[in-house]
Design an enzyme around this catalytic site. Structure first.
Site, short mmCIF file in Angstrom:
data_model
loop_
_atom_site.label_atom_id
_atom_site.label_comp_id
_atom_site.label_asym_id
_atom_site.label_seq_id
_atom_site.Cartn_x
_atom_site.Cartn_y
_atom_site.Cartn_z
N ASP A 161 -0.94 10.08 -2.52
CA ASP A 161 -2.05 9.53 -2.16
C ASP A 161 -2.98 9.23 -3.13
OD1 ASP A 161 -3.14 7.74 -0.32
OD2 ASP A 161 -3.70 9.13 1.15
N GLU A 169 3.47 7.48 -2.02
CA GLU A 169 2.24 6.80 -1.51
C GLU A 169 0.99 6.86 -2.61
OE1 GLU A 169 0.72 7.26 2.67
OE2 GLU A 169 -1.15 6.87 1.71
N HIS A 191 1.17 2.18 6.46
CA HIS A 191 0.02 2.85 6.21
C HIS A 191 -1.01 2.64 6.82
CE1 HIS A 191 -3.23 3.60 3.39
NE2 HIS A 191 -2.39 4.40 2.73
N HIS A 219 -1.37 4.47 -4.90
CA HIS A 219 -2.00 2.82 -4.76
C HIS A 219 -2.58 2.47 -6.04
CE1 HIS A 219 -1.25 3.88 -0.72
NE2 HIS A 219 -2.21 4.59 -0.60
MN MN Z 1 -2.91 5.96 0.91
#
Ligand code: MN
Length: 325
Positions: free
Chosen positions: A288, A7, A162, A9
Site C-alpha cells: 500500500d 497494491e 479498492h 499507488h
Molecule cells: Mn491502497
C-alpha cells in the site's frame, strides 16, 4: 526471493483533482504522515520510486491509481481513465522489469469500461484493473456493471477492489455520531468504514450470483481480506445455499474467486486468521505504498511464522500465476 507487490499507488494532478471526495479523507491519514512527502512519492513513477524499491528489496510494483468512479460526466471519466492509463503505460515501458499496471476504468459506462480494460491488457500488457469501490453509490452486484466482469473473465485478468469512502447516506446513518467530525471521517474511512464497505461489496457480488455467471472471474482485495476472514465462518453458516440459491457455499466463492493481499496491514494475528481461512495459495504480498513503508512491509513478510514454501507463494509465485508476471 523475488518480491512482487500489488497494491502500490501513483497519481497524476488530474486524477487527484477528480477525487475530492476520497482525498478529503486523506486529511485523516495516519499520525506522522507527511503530506508533501506523500504527494511526491505518489506522483513519481520513475527513478526515485525505483531507488526506494531497491532499498526495500522490492522487485516489482504493480501500479494503480484512484479511479474515476466519482466523476459524473461520462465523457470526462472516459477521457481521464484513458489518458491516465496511457501515462502509466509509458512508465511501465521505461521499466518493464520493475513495474506492472492495473487500469482504471470509466465504470459509469460499463461497455466502454470493458473496452478500455481490453485495450490496456492487449496493447499495454496491463494485469487487470483496479476499481475504487462503489460507483457513486452503485455496487458491482448490479447487472449494469456485468459487462466489465464478463470481459475480465474473457481476458483472464483479475479486478482489484479498492476501498473508498462509503456513500454519503451510509456515512450519515452509520458513522456520524457523538464525536468530532474528524473522528467521524476516520471512522467512515481508514479506521473502519473503507474496509467494511469493501467486505460488504464482496458479499454483495457473491450473493448476486455473479460468480455463478462468471465462474472463472477472479477478484483481489487488500488489507488482509478487509475483515472478511473473521466473519467468514459465521456468514457461511447464516447464508447457506438453501437460502442464497447459489451453486456453492459463500465460503467457497471467498476461497475460489477472491484473492487477498496484505496492503500494509503488518499485523501478525490478522494475517494468521486470513492464512487459516483461505490458505497460502490465495494470499499475495503488497505494501500500500506510499501510504505505508515498503521496508516495514518487507520486514513483516520476513518475520511471518510460516514455512519458506508458503512465503515464496505469498511473496511472488501466486502473483506470477494470477497476473502472468
Ligand atoms: Mn491502497
Amino acid at each position: 526471493m523475488r518480491i512482487i507487490t500489488l497494491e502500490e499507488h501513483y497519481a497524476t494532478g488530474a486524477l487527484m483533482a477528480s477525487q475530492r471526495r476520497n482525498m478529503q479523507q486523506g486529511s485523516s491519514m495516519p499520525i506522522g504522515w507527511d503530506p508533501s512527502k506523500f504527494m511526491n512519492r505518489l506522483l513519481d513513477i520513475g527513478d526515485s520510486r525505483i531507488t526506494e524499491m531497491d532499498d526495500a528489496g522490492i522487485d516489482v510494483q504493480v501500479l494503480s491509481s484512484v479511479g474515476v468512479e466519482d466523476i459524473e460526466n461520462e465523457e470526462k471519466a472516459l477521457e481521464l481513465a484513458c489518458s491516465s492509463n496511457d501515462y502509466l503505460a509509458l512508465a511501465i515501458k521505461k521499466h518493464p522489469a520493475r513495474f506492472g499496471g492495473f487500469a482504471i476504468l470509466p465504470m459509469s459506462t460499463p461497455q466502454k469500461a470493458a473496452d478500455e480494460l481490453e485495450r490496456t491488457v492487449k496493447e499495454y500488457g496491463f494485469k487487470g484493473a483496479m476499481i475504487l469501490g462503489h460507483s457513486r453509490g452503485r455496487y458491482l452486484d448490479d447487472r449494469f456493471f456485468w459487462p466489465v466482469l464478463e470481459r475480465a473473465q474473457d481476458l483472464d485478468v483479475p479486478l482489484y477492489l479498492h476501498p473508498a469512502v462509503p456513500p454519503d447516506a451510509v456515512v450519515k446513518a452509520s458513522y456520524v455520531g457523538n464525536y468530532s467530525g474528524e473522528v467521524a471521517n476516520i471512522l467512515a474511512g481508514p479506521g473502519w468504514g473503507w474496509h467494511i464497505d469493501t467486505a460488504t461489496h464482496i458479499l454483495r457480488i457473491i450473493l448476486s450470483g455473479a460468480f455463478d455467471t462468471y465462474p472463472r472471474l477472479q477478484l483481489i482485495i487488500g488489507h488482509l481480506g478487509e475483515a472478511l476472514p473473521f466473519m467468514m465462518p459465521r456468514t457461511d453458516h447464516m447464508l447457506p445455499a438453501k437460502i442464497t440459491k447459489l451453486k456453492r457455499p459463500v465460503g467457497a466463492y471467498l476461497r475460489e474467486n477472491v484473492n487477498y493481499t496484505v496492503s500494509g496491514f503488518n499485523y501478525t494475528a490478522s494475517f494468521l486468521d486470513l492464512f487459516l481461512q483461505v490458505g497460502s495459495d490465495r494470499i499475495m504480498f503488497s505494501t500500500d505504498y506510499p501510504i505505508w513503508s515498503m521496508k516495514e512491509a518487507h520486514d513483516f513478510l520476513d518475520r511471518l511464522p510460516i514455512s519458506p514454501g508458503d512465503k515464496e507463494r505469498i511473496a511472488h509465485s501466486n502473483a506470477e500465476r494470477l497476473l502472468q508476471i
